[in-house]
Scaffold this active site. Sequence first.
Site, PDB file in Angstrom:
ATOM      1  CB  SER A 679      -1.038  -0.046   1.056  1.00 49.23           C
ATOM      2  OG  SER A 679      -0.204   0.012   2.430  1.00 49.23           O
ATOM      3  CE  LYS A 722      -3.201   1.503   5.054  1.00 50.06           C
ATOM      4  NZ  LYS A 722      -2.804   1.109   3.723  1.00 50.06           N
TER       5      LYS A 722
END
EC number: 3.4.21.53
Length: 784
Positions: A679, A722
């Site tokens: 990611s 996140k």
Amino acid sequence: MNPERSERIEIPVLPLRDVVVYPHMVIPLFVGREKSIRCLEAAMDHDKKIMLVAQKEASTDEPGINDLFSVGTVASILQMLKLPDATVKVLVEGLQRARISALSDNGDHFTAKAEYLTSPEIEEREQEVLVRTAINQFEGYIKLNKKIPPEVLTSLNSIDDAARLADTVAAHMPLKLSDKQSVLEMSDVDERLEYLMAMMESEIDLLQVEKRIRNRVKKQMEKSQREYYLNEQMKAIQKELGEMDDAPDENEALKRKIDAARMPKEAREKTEAELQKLKMMSPMSAEATVVRGYIDWMVQVPWNARSKVEKDLQKRRQTLDTDHFGLERVKDRILEYLAVQSRVSKIKGPILCLVGPPGVGKTSLGQSIAKATGRKYVRMALGGVRDEAEIRGHRRTYIGSMPGKLIQKMAKVGVKNPLFLLDEIDKMSSDMRGDPASALLEVLDPEQNIAFNDHYLEVDYDLSDVMFVATSNSMNIPAPLLDRMEVIRLSGYTEDEKLNIAKKHLLSKQIERNALKEHELIVDDSAIVGIIRYYTRERGVRSLERELSKLCRKAVKTLLMDKSVKHIEINADNLKDYLGVQRYDYGRADSENRVGQVTGLAWTEVGGDLLTIETACVPGKGKLTYTGSLGEVMQESIQAALTVVRARAEKLGINGDFYEKRDIHVHVPEGATPKDGPSAGIAMCTALVSCLTGNPVRADVAMTGEITLRGQVLPIGGLKEKLLAAHRGGIKTVLIPDENKRDLEEIPENVIADLDIHPVKRIEEVLALALQNAPYGMQVASVK
């Protein structure tokens, strides 16, 4: 006959309690009295010879000169060992009889002047007759006295010396101390053997009487067994003639319990058959106990009893909201079930699986669901269960067999429709005794659990009314089992949710638990936020509750030690005084735009965090270096990002041969922490472009997304965590993959409102937003 005298000796004397040692005997002695230990040490220092003399009274702790017999045995010390408890174990061998002529006590130990006793010689033929007679009589004694091993007789047959034989026989006979001492004082072998044979004759008479008594008892027992056998035959005859007596009261009581249980036809027929079998048995037999236990279990299990299920949706919603903050998906699913149930008379209980990290309230949520639905609550811990019989039970052929824990819990709760919590379902394992996870397949299948078969009950039991809720920390559950459950994921709590949980539940609970009053301790919201950020790092609230408990304990201590203090206020400024130095920190946005430095977003087991990525370009030969405990996937992500940059070098204004003339170093700080995953692909690519072009990266921008060689941005996981990390760290703009837009529905509204979120599809969009000077001159819209 008077014994013959021999040489005189001076020797240490060791007093013995309840023991007489004969010549040729090897015996261990445990010595504890200090005086006796000094006596042994004196003997060891000289010639290892010692005289063993019995005390007249064993109860005398400190014997004097007059407390000892005058005849003892001179012995040799073979081995001496000091034990940890300050006692001494000594192995001695008897050598020869001796008579004390003078006994003195020098303070350390007894010392005797003694003379050896010798036996007069007897005729060889007379000695042979005595030996043979004594052995034959001792053989008869051994046959009656089972306590003496037969090996003793074998050793006696090898002894030719009459004196030694007499001493050996005396050592193995259960004589009183005075009788043993008398044998020791007899130096005449003829007299000694005659005395022992008389004692053996007396013992044989006693043993014969004992044997007759034992035989009578045995015959009586055989008679009782015979009577029992005849009684059983009589019962069988009476059954054939139809003349059975009325059933005992116990059987009638069991019959009434069977009627009251309202069992299904199969279970009732089975139980009544077992009851008829019980009537034909002796109440004291082992089989009757087994059958009685089976019937007891059958009448304890709830076959028809149900608790009334609550159907008022508003009231149930209020109960769920009172007990737990957030967790909207779970609450909605429960309310959906209640709504359908209010319209359908017969609905199968849902089988839910709550998956989430420790401390997010999975188990307590199960209790809350039971309370909200009006069901009784029962919990079964599956952690460490590795035996299939824990689920299905043991067959009745095994001794001590019982139903499985499932049926046991149902019998305990007493209703057919409880909320059954299967706690830690992912912690089960299997071994040679079977696989409990496979046994649960039947339990958790709505199409099969209507006829669950426990090995002990041997009849079908309907579990379809039970509402099963399983909890798990991970998805590490066998696929067939997972397929039978409706999985609801519980992610970690947000900072706001933790704050609300602490204010509404945890703090008040700890104040009450620590015997504080509400006005005595006031904890400001800023202090709770400080605990969440700097003293805990978790997705649940267990550590938060422990820290609040610590505050309460310190408050109680302060109030008791300083009477002038009436109440305590804790805020962010004085929090350190109570909890000490901050244990953790969280990532914050950099204040300046920097070349080659990008803020990425990472997912961890305890939530999200900011991930700083640094790159540096130096003259070299095209070497690519990466440091910071990076995993294989992350290393491959860096290589893919470099290829993307090389493919767009001309458009970005980068020299086409940069990869031949420059060394590139990629570093991710906190090198001791392992990092992996794809990611960070777009963050790596942005950092490389910034480093090679000298174009700074905006400090208020964070990003997450996987990159392909064609420059496409692929979706990632853990978006909620996140974005929460970005919000907490002061980030203003966040770049996410376009395909992750659908996940924004799960993000708290206050987080969405404070962040400028841009979904992106290609790396060109990322660079246009992230770099201080957009290389392509393009604009990308946000989701607002």
